[in-house]
Design a protein around this motif. Structure first.
Motif, PDB file in Angstrom:
ATOM      1  N   ILE A 119       0.839  -1.207   0.000  1.00  0.00           N
ATOM      2  CA  ILE A 119       0.000   0.000   0.000  1.00  0.00           C
ATOM      3  C   ILE A 119       0.873   1.256   0.000  1.00  0.00           C
ATOM      4  O   ILE A 119       0.655   2.176  -0.795  1.00  0.00           O
ATOM      5  CB  ILE A 119      -0.978   0.018   1.201  1.00  0.00           C
ATOM      6  CG1 ILE A 119      -1.940  -1.178   1.146  1.00  0.00           C
ATOM      7  CG2 ILE A 119      -1.721   1.341   1.275  1.00  0.00           C
ATOM      8  CD1 ILE A 119      -2.884  -1.184  -0.033  1.00  0.00           C
ATOM      9  N   LYS A 120       1.876   1.292   0.844  1.00  0.00           N
ATOM     10  CA  LYS A 120       2.742   2.475   0.920  1.00  0.00           C
ATOM     11  C   LYS A 120       3.434   2.735  -0.412  1.00  0.00           C
ATOM     12  O   LYS A 120       3.531   3.880  -0.853  1.00  0.00           O
ATOM     13  CB  LYS A 120       3.768   2.309   2.033  1.00  0.00           C
ATOM     14  CG  LYS A 120       4.503   3.573   2.378  1.00  0.00           C
ATOM     15  CD  LYS A 120       5.387   3.340   3.579  1.00  0.00           C
ATOM     16  CE  LYS A 120       5.502   4.594   4.369  1.00  0.00           C
ATOM     17  NZ  LYS A 120       6.247   4.418   5.614  1.00  0.00           N
ATOM     18  N   ASP A 121       3.897   1.667  -1.061  1.00  0.00           N
ATOM     19  CA  ASP A 121       4.535   1.808  -2.377  1.00  0.00           C
ATOM     20  C   ASP A 121       3.556   2.427  -3.364  1.00  0.00           C
ATOM     21  O   ASP A 121       3.920   3.303  -4.151  1.00  0.00           O
ATOM     22  CB  ASP A 121       4.970   0.446  -2.931  1.00  0.00           C
ATOM     23  CG  ASP A 121       5.936  -0.298  -2.032  1.00  0.00           C
ATOM     24  OD1 ASP A 121       6.719   0.360  -1.308  1.00  0.00           O
ATOM     25  OD2 ASP A 121       5.917  -1.544  -2.059  1.00  0.00           O
ATOM     26  N   ARG A 122       2.332   1.945  -3.328  1.00  0.00           N
ATOM     27  CA  ARG A 122       1.307   2.408  -4.264  1.00  0.00           C
ATOM     28  C   ARG A 122       0.918   3.862  -4.005  1.00  0.00           C
ATOM     29  O   ARG A 122       0.522   4.577  -4.924  1.00  0.00           O
ATOM     30  CB  ARG A 122       0.088   1.497  -4.171  1.00  0.00           C
ATOM     31  CG  ARG A 122       0.406   0.080  -4.659  1.00  0.00           C
ATOM     32  CD  ARG A 122      -0.597  -0.943  -4.238  1.00  0.00           C
ATOM     33  NE  ARG A 122      -1.890  -0.727  -4.851  1.00  0.00           N
ATOM     34  CZ  ARG A 122      -2.982  -1.401  -4.511  1.00  0.00           C
ATOM     35  NH1 ARG A 122      -2.941  -2.324  -3.564  1.00  0.00           N
ATOM     36  NH2 ARG A 122      -4.131  -1.154  -5.111  1.00  0.00           N
ATOM     37  N   GLU A 127      -8.445  -2.718   4.968  1.00  0.00           N
ATOM     38  CA  GLU A 127      -8.983  -1.878   6.044  1.00  0.00           C
ATOM     39  C   GLU A 127      -8.369  -0.471   5.994  1.00  0.00           C
ATOM     40  O   GLU A 127      -7.938   0.073   7.006  1.00  0.00           O
ATOM     41  CB  GLU A 127      -8.734  -2.537   7.406  1.00  0.00           C
ATOM     42  CG  GLU A 127      -9.318  -3.931   7.519  1.00  0.00           C
ATOM     43  CD  GLU A 127      -8.792  -4.732   8.696  1.00  0.00           C
ATOM     44  OE1 GLU A 127      -8.444  -4.118   9.734  1.00  0.00           O
ATOM     45  OE2 GLU A 127      -8.720  -5.964   8.573  1.00  0.00           O
ATOM     46  N   ILE A 128      -8.364   0.104   4.802  1.00  0.00           N
ATOM     47  CA  ILE A 128      -7.769   1.421   4.605  1.00  0.00           C
ATOM     48  C   ILE A 128      -8.730   2.489   5.098  1.00  0.00           C
ATOM     49  O   ILE A 128      -9.899   2.510   4.723  1.00  0.00           O
ATOM     50  CB  ILE A 128      -7.425   1.654   3.121  1.00  0.00           C
ATOM     51  CG1 ILE A 128      -6.400   0.609   2.656  1.00  0.00           C
ATOM     52  CG2 ILE A 128      -6.901   3.070   2.899  1.00  0.00           C
ATOM     53  CD1 ILE A 128      -6.142   0.606   1.170  1.00  0.00           C
ATOM     54  N   VAL A 129      -8.209   3.368   5.950  1.00  0.00           N
ATOM     55  CA  VAL A 129      -9.005   4.443   6.526  1.00  0.00           C
ATOM     56  C   VAL A 129      -8.229   5.748   6.400  1.00  0.00           C
ATOM     57  O   VAL A 129      -7.061   5.817   6.792  1.00  0.00           O
ATOM     58  CB  VAL A 129      -9.312   4.177   8.019  1.00  0.00           C
ATOM     59  CG1 VAL A 129     -10.106   5.309   8.632  1.00  0.00           C
ATOM     60  CG2 VAL A 129     -10.018   2.848   8.206  1.00  0.00           C
ATOM     61  N   GLU A 130      -8.869   6.751   5.841  1.00  0.00           N
ATOM     62  CA  GLU A 130      -8.247   8.066   5.741  1.00  0.00           C
ATOM     63  C   GLU A 130      -8.619   8.866   6.975  1.00  0.00           C
ATOM     64  O   GLU A 130      -9.785   8.917   7.368  1.00  0.00           O
ATOM     65  CB  GLU A 130      -8.714   8.786   4.486  1.00  0.00           C
ATOM     66  CG  GLU A 130      -7.988  10.089   4.264  1.00  0.00           C
ATOM     67  CD  GLU A 130      -8.338  10.737   2.934  1.00  0.00           C
ATOM     68  OE1 GLU A 130      -7.858  11.858   2.709  1.00  0.00           O
ATOM     69  OE2 GLU A 130      -9.086  10.127   2.153  1.00  0.00           O
ATOM     70  N   LYS A 131      -7.625   9.482   7.603  1.00  0.00           N
ATOM     71  CA  LYS A 131      -7.838  10.315   8.790  1.00  0.00           C
ATOM     72  C   LYS A 131      -7.409  11.733   8.450  1.00  0.00           C
ATOM     73  O   LYS A 131      -6.278  12.128   8.729  1.00  0.00           O
ATOM     74  CB  LYS A 131      -7.050   9.757   9.967  1.00  0.00           C
ATOM     75  CG  LYS A 131      -7.496   8.356  10.344  1.00  0.00           C
ATOM     76  CD  LYS A 131      -6.996   7.960  11.688  1.00  0.00           C
ATOM     77  CE  LYS A 131      -7.661   6.661  12.091  1.00  0.00           C
ATOM     78  NZ  LYS A 131      -7.415   6.346  13.468  1.00  0.00           N
ATOM     79  N   ILE A 182      -3.164   8.186   6.403  1.00  0.00           N
ATOM     80  CA  ILE A 182      -3.945   7.046   5.948  1.00  0.00           C
ATOM     81  C   ILE A 182      -3.424   5.835   6.707  1.00  0.00           C
ATOM     82  O   ILE A 182      -2.211   5.635   6.816  1.00  0.00           O
ATOM     83  CB  ILE A 182      -3.789   6.836   4.426  1.00  0.00           C
ATOM     84  CG1 ILE A 182      -4.347   8.048   3.680  1.00  0.00           C
ATOM     85  CG2 ILE A 182      -4.496   5.561   3.983  1.00  0.00           C
ATOM     86  CD1 ILE A 182      -4.093   8.028   2.196  1.00  0.00           C
ATOM     87  N   GLU A 183      -4.346   5.031   7.220  1.00  0.00           N
ATOM     88  CA  GLU A 183      -3.960   3.830   7.953  1.00  0.00           C
ATOM     89  C   GLU A 183      -4.552   2.608   7.272  1.00  0.00           C
ATOM     90  O   GLU A 183      -5.580   2.692   6.606  1.00  0.00           O
ATOM     91  CB  GLU A 183      -4.454   3.910   9.400  1.00  0.00           C
ATOM     92  CG  GLU A 183      -3.799   5.019  10.187  1.00  0.00           C
ATOM     93  CD  GLU A 183      -4.292   5.095  11.622  1.00  0.00           C
ATOM     94  OE1 GLU A 183      -5.241   4.373  11.990  1.00  0.00           O
ATOM     95  OE2 GLU A 183      -3.726   5.895  12.378  1.00  0.00           O
TER      96      GLU A 183
END
Length: 108
Positions: free
Chosen positions: A5-8, A45-49, A55-56
């Motif tokens: 995810i971080k790479d993307r 379980e991607i959540v934007e804060k 983003i978590e």
């Protein structure tokens, strides 16, 4: 190439904002392949804060099941060139880690 995810999330920052029509199409194809889908948001379980500007996601699941992307030779060459073009800039280590993986992958 396995992408987490971080790479993307970081890879687009390495790509140039301007270029030829061919480069535009390569960039568009790359971004389409690495985009975070609604299914990814559920699966990881991607959540934007926004209040924390972060983003978590479920890192364990991400480590276990990265996105497998098959880039064409042209796409890899384009990304390699993009990495070379930013090589003199000061960027965070996490972006350099993505650049290094792209660079190494494009040599195969």
């Amino acid at each position: 190439m396995d992408l987490h995810i971080k790479d993307r999330l970081l890879l687009p920052s390495l790509l140039p904002e301007r270029g030829s029509f061919m480069e535009y199409n390569l960039k568009k194809a790359i971004l389409k392949k690495i985009a975070i889908s609604e299914q990814d948001k559920t699966d990881y379980e991607i959540v934007e804060k926004p209040e924390e500007k972060r983003i978590e996601w479920n890192v364990l699941k991400d480590q276990e099941t990265p996105l497998k992307v098959d880039f064409s030779k042209e796409e890899l060459a384009f990304m390699r060139k993009a990495c070379e073009n930013v090589s003199e800039q000061e960027l965070p280590d996490e972006i350099w880690a993505v650049a290094e993986r792209i660079y190494n992958e494009s040599q195969d």
